[in-house]
Write a protein that holds these residues in place. Sequence first.
Motif, mmCIF file in Angstrom:
data_model
loop_
_atom_site.group_PDB
_atom_site.id
_atom_site.type_symbol
_atom_site.label_atom_id
_atom_site.label_comp_id
_atom_site.label_asym_id
_atom_site.label_seq_id
_atom_site.Cartn_x
_atom_site.Cartn_y
_atom_site.Cartn_z
ATOM 1 N N LEU A 136 49.042 40.012 43.282
ATOM 2 C CA LEU A 136 48.469 41.352 43.410
ATOM 3 C C LEU A 136 47.344 41.563 42.390
ATOM 4 O O LEU A 136 46.274 42.092 42.723
ATOM 5 N N MET A 137 47.562 41.142 41.163
ATOM 6 C CA MET A 137 46.534 41.293 40.127
ATOM 7 C C MET A 137 45.289 40.482 40.474
ATOM 8 O O MET A 137 44.157 40.955 40.289
ATOM 9 N N TRP A 138 45.478 39.283 40.987
ATOM 10 C CA TRP A 138 44.344 38.456 41.396
ATOM 11 C C TRP A 138 43.569 39.150 42.515
ATOM 12 O O TRP A 138 42.339 39.212 42.488
ATOM 13 N N LEU A 139 44.286 39.668 43.494
ATOM 14 C CA LEU A 139 43.646 40.367 44.604
ATOM 15 C C LEU A 139 42.812 41.540 44.089
ATOM 16 O O LEU A 139 41.657 41.723 44.475
ATOM 17 N N LEU A 140 43.393 42.334 43.214
ATOM 18 C CA LEU A 140 42.713 43.530 42.712
ATOM 19 C C LEU A 140 41.615 43.220 41.698
ATOM 20 O O LEU A 140 40.854 44.112 41.328
ATOM 21 N N SER A 141 41.510 41.957 41.272
ATOM 22 C CA SER A 141 40.413 41.585 40.378
ATOM 23 C C SER A 141 39.090 41.485 41.141
ATOM 24 O O SER A 141 38.027 41.453 40.529
ATOM 25 N N THR A 148 43.957 49.282 38.868
ATOM 26 C CA THR A 148 43.035 50.203 39.552
ATOM 27 C C THR A 148 42.760 51.463 38.725
ATOM 28 O O THR A 148 42.142 52.395 39.216
ATOM 29 N N ARG A 149 43.206 51.473 37.501
ATOM 30 C CA ARG A 149 43.084 52.661 36.636
ATOM 31 C C ARG A 149 41.655 53.199 36.589
ATOM 32 O O ARG A 149 41.443 54.404 36.662
ATOM 33 N N SER A 150 40.675 52.352 36.476
ATOM 34 C CA SER A 150 39.287 52.808 36.327
ATOM 35 C C SER A 150 38.563 52.989 37.661
ATOM 36 O O SER A 150 37.404 53.392 37.690
ATOM 37 N N TRP A 151 39.239 52.689 38.764
ATOM 38 C CA TRP A 151 38.611 52.829 40.072
ATOM 39 C C TRP A 151 38.490 54.304 40.426
ATOM 40 O O TRP A 151 39.325 55.119 40.052
ATOM 41 N N LYS A 152 37.487 54.639 41.180
ATOM 42 C CA LYS A 152 37.237 56.032 41.528
ATOM 43 C C LYS A 152 38.073 56.523 42.709
ATOM 44 O O LYS A 152 38.259 57.724 42.880
ATOM 45 N N GLY A 153 38.580 55.629 43.510
ATOM 46 C CA GLY A 153 39.316 56.015 44.706
ATOM 47 C C GLY A 153 40.663 56.668 44.412
ATOM 48 O O GLY A 153 41.267 56.451 43.363
ATOM 49 N N GLU A 154 41.102 57.465 45.365
ATOM 50 C CA GLU A 154 42.436 58.073 45.302
ATOM 51 C C GLU A 154 43.476 56.967 45.426
ATOM 52 O O GLU A 154 43.344 56.079 46.262
ATOM 53 N N ARG A 155 44.510 57.011 44.595
ATOM 54 C CA ARG A 155 45.545 55.974 44.612
ATOM 55 C C ARG A 155 46.867 56.583 45.071
ATOM 56 O O ARG A 155 47.252 57.656 44.608
ATOM 57 N N ARG A 156 47.539 55.856 45.953
ATOM 58 C CA ARG A 156 48.850 56.290 46.441
ATOM 59 C C ARG A 156 49.799 55.106 46.477
ATOM 60 O O ARG A 156 49.406 53.995 46.821
ATOM 61 N N VAL A 157 51.061 55.389 46.162
ATOM 62 C CA VAL A 157 52.111 54.380 46.258
ATOM 63 C C VAL A 157 53.209 54.965 47.133
ATOM 64 O O VAL A 157 53.632 56.109 46.933
ATOM 65 N N ALA A 164 51.520 47.067 38.204
ATOM 66 C CA ALA A 164 50.306 46.250 38.255
ATOM 67 C C ALA A 164 49.209 46.958 39.054
ATOM 68 O O ALA A 164 48.039 46.978 38.640
ATOM 69 N N PHE A 165 49.579 47.549 40.187
ATOM 70 C CA PHE A 165 48.626 48.268 41.032
ATOM 71 C C PHE A 165 47.954 49.404 40.254
ATOM 72 O O PHE A 165 46.734 49.541 40.248
ATOM 73 N N LEU A 166 48.767 50.221 39.585
ATOM 74 C CA LEU A 166 48.219 51.354 38.836
ATOM 75 C C LEU A 166 47.384 50.898 37.642
ATOM 76 O O LEU A 166 46.317 51.467 37.369
ATOM 77 N N ASN A 167 47.832 49.859 36.941
ATOM 78 C CA ASN A 167 47.068 49.346 35.806
ATOM 79 C C ASN A 167 45.732 48.741 36.240
ATOM 80 O O ASN A 167 44.695 49.007 35.638
#
Length: 148
Positions: free
Chosen positions: A68-73, A128-137, A123-126
Amino acid sequence: MKTLTIITGASKGLGFELTRQSLKAGDTVVTMERRPSKALVEEADKIGCNFIQFTADLLDRKGAVELLMWLLSDKEYAEHDRLILINNASVLGPVGPIENASPQVAVDCIRVNFEIPVLLTQAFLNETRSWKGERRVMNISSGAGRKS
């Protein structure tokens, strides 16, 4: 709205249908499951959606989180308006009195149903912390826990 949807346990059942609906909505969809689905690949190809399927054993907590971290990189995903993580993967068991279950079966059940969703969410929240998009889990649970 440009949406990135990440779904665990997408090869059958509710996860499969959530994936189909996300593809139909035009989302960029990434799935993590034990057995990839040819039907989902065909559906994504037919619709023309961005679809990535990863074979992942969620009992391997380090591997799942690192995937997941690799994907979000990939900063391309940071441009999405909405980011969704759906923790859907689960195992059923042990069914029956706990004293009849092996310690490993109990540990595996706790890992896939509780530990991995918590670690993937973290991991998802960490990441994407600086991303501008709305985050939902979204955490999916069965009704199996309602009966002793």
